[in-house]
Design an enzyme around this catalytic site. Structure first.
Site, PDB file in Angstrom:
ATOM      1  N   ARG A  45       0.694  -0.820  -0.062  1.00  0.00           N
ATOM      2  CA  ARG A  45      -0.188   0.364  -0.128  1.00  0.00           C
ATOM      3  C   ARG A  45       0.733   1.707  -0.444  1.00  0.00           C
ATOM      4  O   ARG A  45       1.321   1.602   0.883  1.00  0.00           O
ATOM      5  CB  ARG A  45      -1.348   0.002   1.448  1.00  0.00           C
ATOM      6  N   TYR A 105       0.917   5.705  -0.072  1.00  0.00           N
ATOM      7  CA  TYR A 105      -0.133   6.679   0.479  1.00  0.00           C
ATOM      8  C   TYR A 105       0.328   7.518   1.160  1.00  0.00           C
ATOM      9  O   TYR A 105       1.274   7.945   0.957  1.00  0.00           O
ATOM     10  CB  TYR A 105      -0.975   5.915   0.842  1.00  0.00           C
ATOM     11  N   ASP A 141       0.051  10.339   3.961  1.00  0.00           N
ATOM     12  CA  ASP A 141      -0.149   9.586   5.693  1.00  0.00           C
ATOM     13  C   ASP A 141      -0.580  10.954   5.943  1.00  0.00           C
ATOM     14  O   ASP A 141       0.356  12.316   5.704  1.00  0.00           O
ATOM     15  CB  ASP A 141       0.664   8.269   5.967  1.00  0.00           C
ATOM     16  N   GLU A 144       3.620   7.357   2.082  1.00  0.00           N
ATOM     17  CA  GLU A 144       4.120   6.414   3.474  1.00  0.00           C
ATOM     18  C   GLU A 144       4.020   4.700   1.902  1.00  0.00           C
ATOM     19  O   GLU A 144       3.432   4.798   1.581  1.00  0.00           O
ATOM     20  CB  GLU A 144       2.939   6.396   4.635  1.00  0.00           C
ATOM     21  N   THR A 198       4.444  -1.962   3.487  1.00  0.00           N
ATOM     22  CA  THR A 198       4.800  -3.684   2.791  1.00  0.00           C
ATOM     23  C   THR A 198       4.181  -4.608   2.431  1.00  0.00           C
ATOM     24  O   THR A 198       3.303  -4.922   3.506  1.00  0.00           O
ATOM     25  CB  THR A 198       5.992  -4.450   3.201  1.00  0.00           C
ATOM     26  N   TRP A 200      -7.098  -4.591   2.987  1.00  0.00           N
ATOM     27  CA  TRP A 200      -5.890  -5.865   3.529  1.00  0.00           C
ATOM     28  C   TRP A 200      -6.866  -6.547   3.613  1.00  0.00           C
ATOM     29  O   TRP A 200      -6.282  -8.058   3.177  1.00  0.00           O
ATOM     30  CB  TRP A 200      -5.470  -5.339   4.632  1.00  0.00           C
TER      31      TRP A 200
END
Lengths: 457, 64
Positions: free
Chosen positions: A53, A55, A57, A63, A66, A417
């Protein structure tokens, strides 16, 4: 060996250094960084075909989280892949800024502090057995997290009472509690946020926010590997040493400034031990539990741990090829000898920052690596592969398979996720709650139905 | 403190043999320090020139 899911989240520092006067809002820069990675018009939050991911932050930091990794090695490689991914976005973003007439250069740093005392983190996530009592875990692991900085710290020159001093850890001065649920107002050693992204009856998440971001692969390997090993020992009922610190937060700061490593810290059992002695006590507990003849990654880790502690008791400079803070310390001191300057020289402060520059043509860590002065655990080929592919033995593999399919088929989708959703016909939300499962018949069926053929990646 | 001694003075057989085979601790440290000295020309080439201003301007919003 018991399998464990591990993930590393890294917040990068991002800056534009103008030549002349220019004001450039970082939101604009971030927008350019995320272009192409994320479809236009989407919020700056995307899962990638490698399951990771990427993105924006809190505080406008890019950010990288993993994908779920099931080995220490995979975590090291995927952490490195995140650096390369961000690095690959710098040149296109720079070009856009050049084209628009913004004169200056863009930089991204994998460190944890700026020049004003603001901090941003590197968070480790470990999936742990729900059966293990959390407060038992916290009590036994906090002294380890406090003292592991002696080989996991990234090093930093801070000012103390107007005097420049080398500190082992970047993050130590920014931690205010032993455990809490906040990550921004009162940062703690262990964050109690419990989002396992898995069956919460079986697992909980251990969220560690005290660590520094590491450049050295060996340092990351030790940081993640030793933590995994001690968690396994705890889950298997091992007795860890009785070394509860009277003031864990204060100990973090004391250790960080104590390069001679001689200060004895007060324990709740009225004894005093140095950071090194506490680490020896953990090492011996791990050796007792796993046996000194244990093989595989734990065996390697036990040997490396012993070697590192032995070296730290002698002359730490011999660790300059593997431990971040030592490499940085030695580099700065070589510079100071050559220039005849002190630790408070602005050029030394520049080195402090530039050690973490992820642009390989500028970064001082990468200069050391290029000159073969740093031990490397991954290969370029492994890192390139990890930029495109998820680990094959975790849920990230299913996510990667799904995203790759949706992108190539030009189908809108949303992913998190624990779920995958393809929009439009065959709309269905697929829950993936088992992070160890690397195969999902529903995803394969969906992909087959949508294409008429099993999509192979 | 008794326990402290116990933890520090237990070099295994393996450790003692290894130490005699490897160059001494201070030798390896010295070698790595000399390596760093040799890199200084390259540091001069890549180190940002306007260090003072650069560092002063490096301000981030706090993250997590």
């Amino acid at each position: 060996m018991r399998r464990r899911i591990v993930g590393i989240e890294t917040e990068f520092g991002l800056t534009f250094f103008p030549s002349g006067k220019a004001y450039l809002p970082m939101e604009k820069v971030i927008g350019y960084l995320f272009e192409e990675v994320i479809p236009t018009g989407w919020p700056s939050n995307a899962f990638l075909p490698n399951g990771a991911r990427f993105y924006q932050d809190t505080g406008c930091h890019p950010e990288y989280a993993t994908p779920e990794c099931a080995s220490v090695k995979a975590a090291v490689i995927h952490d490195r892949a995140g650096e390369r991914l961000l690095e690959s976005r710098l040149a296109p973003a720079q070009k856009k800024l050049d084209d628009e007439g913004f004169k200056g250069r863009l930089y991204a740093y994998k460190n944890n502090t700026d020049s004003m005392g603001n901090t941003y983190g590197c968070h480790e996530n470990y999936l742990v057995d729900r059966q293990l009592d959390f407060w038992h875990l916290a009590e036994h692991m906090i002294p380890f997290f406090v003292t592991r900085q002696i080989f996991c710290g990234a090093g930093k020159v801070f000012r103390h009472n107007g005097q420049a001093r080398f500190s082992i850890s970047q993050r130590a001065t920014h931690i205010h509690e032993a455990s809490s649920s906040s990550t921004t107002s009162s940062r703690s050693i262990i964050n109690t946020r419990d989002e396992p992204h898995a069956d919460a009856e079986k697992y909980r998440r251990l969220h560690i926010i005290v660590g520094d971001s590491n450049m050295s692969e060996f340092t990351t390997h030790l940081k993640v590997g030793l933590t995994c090993m001690l968690l396994t020992a705890l889950e298997e009922g091992a007795v860890l040493p009785d070394v509860t610190l009277e003031d864990a937060v204060d100990a973090l700061r004391v250790i960080s400034l104590d390069l001679r490593m001689k200060t004895a810290l007060k324990l709740t059992n009225n004894r005093r031990m140095t950071a090194l002695e506490i680490q020896w006590a953990y090492l011996e507990a791990a050796e007792r539990h796993f046996g000194t003849k244990t093989r595989g990654v734990f065996g390697t880790l036990l040997t490396q741990w012993r070697d590192i502690l032995t070296a730290l008791e002698g002359d730490f400079s011999q660790l300059a090829d593997r431990i971040d803070w030592v490499a940085k310390y030695e580099l700065m001191h070589a510079f100071m000898r050559r220039q005849g300057c002190d630790l408070d020289d602005p050029r030394v402060a520049m080195m402090d920052l530039q050690y973490h520059d992820i642009d390989r043509s500028r970064g001082l860590f990468y200069l050391l690596e290029r000159e073969k002065k740093m031990i490397r655990l991954s290969t370029d080929a492994q890192v390139r592969h990890a930029m495109q592919h998820a680990p094959s033995n975790t849920r990230a593999h299913i996510r990667g398979q799904f995203i790759r399919f949706a992108k190539e088929a030009g189908r809108p989708y949303s992913v998190d996720w624990t779920y995958l959703k393809l929009s439009g016909y065959f709309e269905e939300t697929i829950l993936c709650t088992d992070p160890f499962a690397n195969h999902d018949p529903r995803v394969e069926e969906l992909v087959t139905t949508a294409t008429g053929d099993l999509y192979e990646i | 403190m008794a326990q402290k001694k116990e933890t520090r003075h237990k070099p295994s057989e393996k450790e003692t043999t290894e130490e005699t085979e490897k160059p001494s601790i201070s030798d390896k440290g010295k070698e790595l320090t000399e390596d760093m000295d040799k890199l200084m020309d390259e540091i001069d080439d890549v180190l940002e020139k306007n260090a003072e201003e650069f560092v002063k301007n490096y301000v981030q919003k706090g993250g997590q």
